[in-house]
Design an enzyme around this catalytic site. Structure first.
Site, PDB file in Angstrom:
ATOM      1  N   TYR A 108      -5.847  11.414   2.745  1.00 19.33           N
ATOM      2  CA  TYR A 108      -4.683  12.059   2.331  1.00 19.33           C
ATOM      3  C   TYR A 108      -4.782  13.620   2.510  1.00 19.33           C
ATOM      4  CZ  TYR A 108      -2.715   8.337  -0.325  1.00 19.33           C
ATOM      5  OH  TYR A 108      -2.048   7.140  -0.761  1.00 19.33           O
ATOM      6  N   TYR A 147      -8.186   2.700   2.360  1.00 18.77           N
ATOM      7  CA  TYR A 147      -9.008   3.830   2.045  1.00 18.77           C
ATOM      8  C   TYR A 147      -9.889   3.269   0.626  1.00 18.77           C
ATOM      9  CZ  TYR A 147      -5.558   5.362  -1.418  1.00 18.77           C
ATOM     10  OH  TYR A 147      -4.604   5.664  -2.315  1.00 18.77           O
ATOM     11  N   ARG A 157      -8.257   0.364  -1.246  1.00 22.14           N
ATOM     12  CA  ARG A 157      -6.722   0.228  -1.350  1.00 22.14           C
ATOM     13  C   ARG A 157      -6.226  -0.356  -0.140  1.00 22.14           C
ATOM     14  NH1 ARG A 157      -3.173   2.136  -4.440  1.00 22.14           N
ATOM     15  NH2 ARG A 157      -2.491   0.204  -4.214  1.00 22.14           N
ATOM     16  N   HIS A 160      -0.562   1.311   2.164  1.00 16.64           N
ATOM     17  CA  HIS A 160       0.312   1.475   1.322  1.00 16.64           C
ATOM     18  C   HIS A 160       1.174   2.626   1.695  1.00 16.64           C
ATOM     19  CE1 HIS A 160      -2.787   3.330  -1.022  1.00 16.64           C
ATOM     20  NE2 HIS A 160      -1.768   4.213  -1.539  1.00 16.64           N
ATOM     21  N   HIS A 162       3.473   5.279  -0.816  1.00 12.73           N
ATOM     22  CA  HIS A 162       4.111   5.665  -2.101  1.00 12.73           C
ATOM     23  C   HIS A 162       5.547   5.696  -1.870  1.00 12.73           C
ATOM     24  CE1 HIS A 162       0.102   5.802  -4.334  1.00 12.73           C
ATOM     25  NE2 HIS A 162      -0.278   6.145  -3.004  1.00 12.73           N
TER      26      HIS A 162
HETATM   27 FE   LIG Z   1      -2.300   5.988  -2.344  1.00 12.22          FE
END
Ligand SMILES: [Fe+2]
Lengths: 242, 206
Positions: A108, A147, A157, A160, A162
């Site tokens: 991110y 990640y 995870r 995905h 959000h």
């Molecule tokens: Fe996330």
């Protein structure tokens, strides 16, 4: 046309409970008392209204909205598209949908993310759009990477995106995550598994949509979103209680 | 067998996660991407009424501030009207009544500026005391939490408020009352939200 009334009661059994021990962060952040149920007043059946002045047309294109001129982010080019509907099956037009995600390496662009996968100089990782008159929305982006995260020592995870959705009433406000068909990490994820029923979990998995794809260019995933429905006030409510 | 009802079912919620700021407040996440970030100006320049600052902490069950939370506010203007077709009446040009704030990453303090809302119509009869509706999301919160902020100086209106009165335990009502003070000529309301434990804030299923 009957006046739209209050919202259908939220089916709390379909949502995750507040306390989900295998998602460890929820333990100290979950209220212990029951929620107090309110019959809707004007405060709940209204919500913010957004328009095209609030956003720019490029905001839903994550491939271009942060890239340097002539460049683009690394990763699998995808379209995520679908409709925002309510529980009555009616489209929710002109509603704000916001998206954020990791880059193709699972990183991110956030000062708190220290994962060793690199930042992509051409990828911001957020977008937003308004649904059209049919409730339709779309984003163009790159497929996010999986990640690792600190929960158990080896949790990853699934890929995905959000998503944040407004609807027309503050009581419809929703944040969720969209997963991708075929990802073997989905069934191993403690955050996915906060949702009790398999059927409800499946409803968060976007389907590969060959018909929505652009040949030789971009592959598509279809993700419909359902917000709470509203009663029609066929009869005036009894003036009892509040 | 019976006929099948053809309702759809609501999409289940998932936590906003630790990086919610990227999506909903990218400036705070450390980068500029949008020309206008949404939700930083709740009342706009033309709103009538008392200008106030609202501030607080969100505190977890260990007594620690939650430093990665995002709050959204939804409120009426000083006449008690929401900026919405069914909101009760007109609002000032530029009044949206909706805002979004994140905490300071080091201290967990959050704050926003707005105008104090007026009384709003009750569900069917009567009025509701002035209040700001709040929605709280963060890592570890699986479904956004809804609560209401009421004002300490509205003693009479609070005593008659249908929502406060639905809370069976009188001492829990106090968790929804913001404390008023004055600092450098500005009216400040303090509203700490306790997610869990002693004096846990009242959260609503709306
Ligand atoms: Fe996330």
């Amino acid at each position: 046309m009957p006046k739209p009334g209050e919202l259908y009661q939220r089916d709390r059994e379909r949502h995750p409970p507040a306390l989900t021990r295998d998602y460890k962060t929820s333990v100290a952040r979950s209220p212990q008392y029951s929620l107090i149920s309110l019959q809707n007043s004007v405060s709940e059946i209204t919500g913010p209204v957004f328009g095209h002045n609030d956003i720019d047309p490029i905001d839903n294109d994550l491939i271009l909205n942060y890239a340097k001129p002539g460049e683009s982010p690394i990763g699998e080019r995808i379209i995520v598209h679908g409709r925002v509907l309510d529980e009555n099956g009616r489209p929710v037009p002109n509603t704000l949908v916001e998206a954020w995600q990791a880059n193709a390496g699972g990183r991110y662009r956030h000062k708190k993310d220290t994962y060793l996968a690199p930042i992509d100089p051409n990828f911001g990782g957020c977008g937003r759009t308004l649904t059209d008159e049919n409730g339709y929305y779309f984003f163009r982006t790159v497929k996010p990477g999986a990640y690792p995260w600190r929960n158990w020592v080896n949790n990853w995870r699934p890929a995905h995106i959000h998503l944040s959705i407004f609807g027309t009433a503050f009581a419809q406000r929703l944040i969720t995550q969209c997963y991708f068909e075929g990802d073997p990490l989905i069934d191993k994820c403690p955050i996915v598994k906060t949702i009790p029923s398999q059927e409800a979990r499946d409803s968060l998995v976007a389907a590969l949509d060959m018909n929505g794809s652009i040949p030789l260019d971009t592959i598509a995933y279809k993700f419909d979103i359902v917000l709470r429905g509203r009663r029609s006030t066929l009869f005036e409510n009894r003036l009892e209680g509040n | 067998m019976v006929q099948k009802l053809d309702y759809l079912q609501e999409t289940p919620s998932q936590t906003a996660g630790p990086y919610v700021h990227i999506g909903l407040a990218p400036g705070a996440a450390g980068f500029e991407i949008y020309k206008h970030e949404l939700g930083w100006d709740i009342a706009g320049p033309n709103a009538k009424g008392e200008r106030i600052r609202v501030e607080g902490l969100v505190i977890d069950g260990t007594g620690s501030p939650v430093k990665d939370v995002l709050l959204e506010a939804w409120q009426a203007n000083s006449d008690g009207n929401y900026a919405h077709p069914e909101g009760g009446g007109d609002v000032e040009e530029g009044f949206r009544g909706w805002g979004r704030v994140i905490t300071n990453f080091e201290t967990g303090e959050w704050a926003f500026e707005t105008v104090k809302p007026g009384r709003t119509q009750g569900r069917n009869v009567g009025v509701q005391a002035p209040h700001i509706n709040l929605w709280i999301v963060a890592r570890g919160i699986n479904v956004g939490l809804s609560t209401r902020l009421y004002f300490e100086d509205e003693v009479e209106a609070n005593a008659a408020d249908p929502v406060l009165n639905i809370i069976e335990w009188e001492r829990r009502r106090a968790t929804l009352i913001a404390k008023r003070s004055e600092r450098d000529g500005q009216i400040v309301y303090r509203f700490d939200i306790k997610l869990q434990g002693e004096d846990e804030t009242v959260f609503f299923d709306i």
